[in-house]
Design an enzyme around this catalytic site. Structure first.
Site, PDB file in Angstrom:
ATOM      1  N   CYS A  49       0.841  -1.207   0.000  1.00 34.13           N
ATOM      2  CA  CYS A  49       0.000   0.000   0.000  1.00 34.13           C
ATOM      3  C   CYS A  49       0.878   1.261   0.000  1.00 34.13           C
ATOM      4  O   CYS A  49       1.765   1.403   0.842  1.00 34.13           O
ATOM      5  CB  CYS A  49      -0.904  -0.013   1.227  1.00 34.13           C
ATOM      6  SG  CYS A  49      -2.056   1.365   1.197  1.00 34.13           S
ATOM      7  N   CYS A  51       0.034   4.344   0.676  1.00 35.56           N
ATOM      8  CA  CYS A  51      -0.492   5.477   1.457  1.00 35.56           C
ATOM      9  C   CYS A  51      -0.127   5.389   2.929  1.00 35.56           C
ATOM     10  O   CYS A  51      -0.799   5.984   3.767  1.00 35.56           O
ATOM     11  CB  CYS A  51      -2.009   5.538   1.314  1.00 35.56           C
ATOM     12  SG  CYS A  51      -2.553   5.369  -0.370  1.00 35.56           S
ATOM     13  N   CYS A  68      -1.600  -4.959  -1.393  1.00 35.31           N
ATOM     14  CA  CYS A  68      -2.910  -4.675  -1.974  1.00 35.31           C
ATOM     15  C   CYS A  68      -3.485  -5.885  -2.714  1.00 35.31           C
ATOM     16  O   CYS A  68      -2.772  -6.501  -3.503  1.00 35.31           O
ATOM     17  CB  CYS A  68      -2.789  -3.497  -2.940  1.00 35.31           C
ATOM     18  SG  CYS A  68      -4.386  -2.821  -3.424  1.00 35.31           S
ATOM     19  N   CYS A  79     -10.674   0.980   2.166  1.00 30.94           N
ATOM     20  CA  CYS A  79      -9.458   1.369   1.447  1.00 30.94           C
ATOM     21  C   CYS A  79      -9.163   2.826   1.813  1.00 30.94           C
ATOM     22  O   CYS A  79      -9.803   3.738   1.302  1.00 30.94           O
ATOM     23  CB  CYS A  79      -9.678   1.226  -0.061  1.00 30.94           C
ATOM     24  SG  CYS A  79      -8.333   1.923  -1.044  1.00 30.94           S
TER      25      CYS A  79
END
Ligand code: SF4
Length: 108
Positions: A49, A51, A68, A79
């Protein structure tokens, strides 16, 4: 040979359709997240991921929790990157399809 960007683009489209989730109304969000996933896939061999902050990305890839689709997404359709949004999310578009040209356009 398909690039990671292409692979993540296809994955995102297929996964959105399979989970009945939608991309963000701001398509630059979708593009940046897919590009981040592809970058991690290229560098670490898995679409970690993009983020989140990690002290050790290699270790996180091995742990697999944030690869992911991450566990929160798989279990609860959560998400936090806003790549896959449920219908009731105020930022959800009606779009489940994105192509690589659109991503490259947004990134540039
Ligand atoms: Fe993928 Fe989960 Fe990150 Fe969303 S929050 S982009 S599902 S890893």
């Amino acid at each position: 040979m398909p690039t990671s960007l292409d692979a993540m683009c296809r994955f995102s489209t297929t996964y959105a359709q399979r989970t009945n989730t939608f991309f963000c109304i701001d398509s630059s969000v979708t593009a940046v997240v897919i590009e981040g996933l592809a970058r991690h896939k290229d560098t670490y061999g898995a679409p970690l991921c993009p983020c989140r902050h990690y002290d050790d990305k290699k270790l996180e890839v091995e742990n697999a929790y944030w690869n992911c689709p991450c566990v929160p997404m798989r279990e609860r359709k959560e998400c936090h990157c806003m790549l896959f949004l449920t219908e009731d999310n105020e930022f959800a578009s009606q779009n489940q399809d994105i192509n690589i040209e659109a991503i490259v356009d947004q990134i540039n």
